[in-house]
Design a protein around this motif. Structure first.
Motif, PDB file in Angstrom:
ATOM      1  N   MET A   1       0.982  -1.491  -0.246  1.00  0.00           N
ATOM      2  CA  MET A   1      -0.523   0.143  -0.059  1.00  0.00           C
ATOM      3  C   MET A   1       0.458   1.236  -0.055  1.00  0.00           C
ATOM      4  SD  MET A   1      -2.783   0.908   2.714  1.00  0.00           S
ATOM      5  CE  MET A   1      -4.088   2.631   2.610  1.00  0.00           C
ATOM      6  N   PRO A   2       0.525   2.320  -0.342  1.00  0.00           N
ATOM      7  CA  PRO A   2       1.112   3.307  -0.725  1.00  0.00           C
ATOM      8  C   PRO A   2       1.489   4.078   0.406  1.00  0.00           C
ATOM      9  CG  PRO A   2      -0.488   3.180  -2.562  1.00  0.00           C
ATOM     10  CD  PRO A   2      -0.499   2.256  -2.026  1.00  0.00           C
ATOM     11  N   ARG A   3       2.389   5.121   0.941  1.00  0.00           N
ATOM     12  CA  ARG A   3       2.716   4.855   2.519  1.00  0.00           C
ATOM     13  C   ARG A   3       1.941   6.349   2.256  1.00  0.00           C
ATOM     14  NH1 ARG A   3       5.870   3.096   5.967  1.00  0.00           N
ATOM     15  NH2 ARG A   3       6.214   4.605   6.658  1.00  0.00           N
ATOM     16  N   GLY A  75      -5.738   1.136  -2.619  1.00  0.00           N
ATOM     17  CA  GLY A  75      -6.424  -0.032  -3.361  1.00  0.00           C
ATOM     18  C   GLY A  75      -6.742  -1.229  -1.785  1.00  0.00           C
ATOM     19  N   LEU A  76      -7.455  -2.288  -3.171  1.00  0.00           N
ATOM     20  CA  LEU A  76      -7.983  -3.572  -1.701  1.00  0.00           C
ATOM     21  C   LEU A  76      -7.208  -4.286  -1.261  1.00  0.00           C
ATOM     22  CD1 LEU A  76     -11.037  -4.320  -3.474  1.00  0.00           C
ATOM     23  CD2 LEU A  76     -11.592  -2.979  -1.880  1.00  0.00           C
ATOM     24  N   ASN A  81      -4.523  -5.578   4.036  1.00  0.00           N
ATOM     25  CA  ASN A  81      -3.317  -5.885   4.854  1.00  0.00           C
ATOM     26  C   ASN A  81      -3.551  -4.905   6.081  1.00  0.00           C
ATOM     27  OD1 ASN A  81      -2.068  -7.689   3.111  1.00  0.00           O
ATOM     28  ND2 ASN A  81      -0.837  -5.708   2.552  1.00  0.00           N
ATOM     29  N   LEU A  82      -4.024  -3.530   6.354  1.00  0.00           N
ATOM     30  CA  LEU A  82      -4.292  -3.164   7.450  1.00  0.00           C
ATOM     31  C   LEU A  82      -5.770  -3.746   8.118  1.00  0.00           C
ATOM     32  CD1 LEU A  82      -3.857   0.546   5.425  1.00  0.00           C
ATOM     33  CD2 LEU A  82      -2.354  -0.670   7.420  1.00  0.00           C
ATOM     34  N   ASN A  86      -6.040 -11.795   6.552  1.00  0.00           N
ATOM     35  CA  ASN A  86      -5.133 -13.129   6.458  1.00  0.00           C
ATOM     36  C   ASN A  86      -5.246 -14.008   7.638  1.00  0.00           C
ATOM     37  OD1 ASN A  86      -3.424 -11.246   6.848  1.00  0.00           O
ATOM     38  ND2 ASN A  86      -1.501 -12.078   6.521  1.00  0.00           N
ATOM     39  N   THR A  87      -5.349 -13.186   8.919  1.00  0.00           N
ATOM     40  CA  THR A  87      -5.498 -13.951   9.988  1.00  0.00           C
ATOM     41  C   THR A  87      -6.548 -13.470  11.288  1.00  0.00           C
ATOM     42  OG1 THR A  87      -4.437 -11.972  11.102  1.00  0.00           O
ATOM     43  CG2 THR A  87      -2.723 -13.895  10.091  1.00  0.00           C
TER      44      THR A  87
END
Length: 346
Positions: A1-3, A75-76, A81-82, A86-87
């Protein structure tokens, strides 16, 4: 993801969503705590309902933040991720805990091992709320999306684990349909799918943008919530007391580590957080009223200390004695959490 920083602070419409979420979650946590103490034969069902409600309430805040980031061009993949999708842990029809060997008569009240986990889980969620609000309220918090989403994702996972434990206690005595109903599985929204259309509609409502014309949509919920949150509060409101309670909790934990080396919440931290939730119950009583539930001596001491600290905190925030009367909820948020950074770095 862009910072990207998405600005130097959470925008006001998301602050409204964060406060609305917090008020509802605190009420739901108090409900779970109440049924863990009362000798109520229906404690499993009621605690499961409120655990699911709290998880879903936080999920709507997480979802609307995800919708905001999407609207701002993220982006999705980066958003999810944020969200730690996935966990993530979900409440499930197949409890992920070993079944405890409780006889039916043992379940008239919540067994001590279950109550211990309830206290730990409620405390784990409660300690994150003031940190999230502090991050939401202050300028200079450029990384507020990752900070807030991490805190709230952790809270959702904690509540999912609690829901699974409660289901495991009674899995032998309830059919699948009852477990589905009590855990409210049909309304569960995995973070892996966020933002949903409901999240986008909720965001539109908060922004005052046109959404679906149907009053049952989340755009209507967002508009209604934003309107209520911008209205002046009544004198001595519930909302101000919740804010004071969270400020007291954060102050009590400033500089402390939450967890021990095994990543379990430390007992003093649990006692402080549970004491503040119980103290809010005492602070809400009208003179002469009895509390809805009686506390053991140990908890009673923590609750009384917390209630006194809340009263003092309210006097600091509202020196004119109005106790919130005439202030909008975002003004209360700024008065409570908009100053120096909240001390915790956890």
């Amino acid at each position: 993801m862009p910072r990207t920083t998405f600005g130097d602070a959470m925008p006001s419409h998301l602050q409204l969503a964060a406060v609305r979420c917090t008020l509802e979650v605190v009420d739901q946590l108090q409900g779970i705590l109440k049924y863990s103490v009362l000798g109520h034969r229906d404690w499993v069902r009621m605690c499961m309902y409120r655990t699911g409600d709290a998880m879903d309430t936080i999920g709507h805040l997480v979802g609307v933040i995800a919708a905001h980031l999407e609207r701002e061009g993220a982006g999705l993949r980066g958003i999810r991720n944020l969200l730690r999708s996935n966990t993530e842990q979900l409440r499930t029809i197949e409890p992920q805990f070993s079944r405890e060997a409780f006889a039916k008569c043992d379940l008239e009240r919540m067994p001590d091992p279950v109550r211990d986990q309830v206290r730990a889980s409620l405390a784990s969620v409660a300690v994150r709320l003031p940190v999230m609000l502090g991050c939401a309220a202050r300028s200079g918090s450029e990384r507020w999306p990752s900070r807030c989403l991490r805190l709230m994702a952790d809270s959702m996972d904690e509540l999912a684990g609690l829901a699974n434990l409660l289901a495991a206690v009674r899995v032998d005595g309830l059919g699948d349909e009852l477990l589905i109903r009590y855990q409210q599985l049909y309304q569960q929204r995995p973070r892996a799918g966020m933002p949903y259309e409901a999240d986008r509609d909720y965001l539109k409502g908060l922004l005052g943008l046109p959404g679906e014309a149907d009053s049952a949509t989340w755009s209507y919920v967002g508009r209604s919530a934003a309107g209520r949150m911008r209205e002046p509060l009544r004198a001595d409101p519930y909302e101000a007391k919740v804010m004071a309670m969270l400020a007291v909790l954060d102050g009590e934990l400033e500089g402390q580590r939450w967890a021990d080396r095994s990543c379990r919440l430390r007992i003093p931290v649990q006692n402080t957080a549970v004491g503040c939730l119980n103290g809010l119950e005492l602070a809400l009583l009208v003179d002469g009223e009895d509390p809805l539930y009686w506390l053991a001596e140990h908890d009673d001491i923590y609750a009384e200390v917390a209630a006194r600290a809340m009263a003092s905190r309210l006097a600091d925030i509202y020196p004119d004695g109005s106790r919130g009367g005439g202030m909008a909820i975002l003004d209360v948020l700024q008065a409570t959490f908009g100053g120096a950074p909240v001390g915790s770095k956890r």
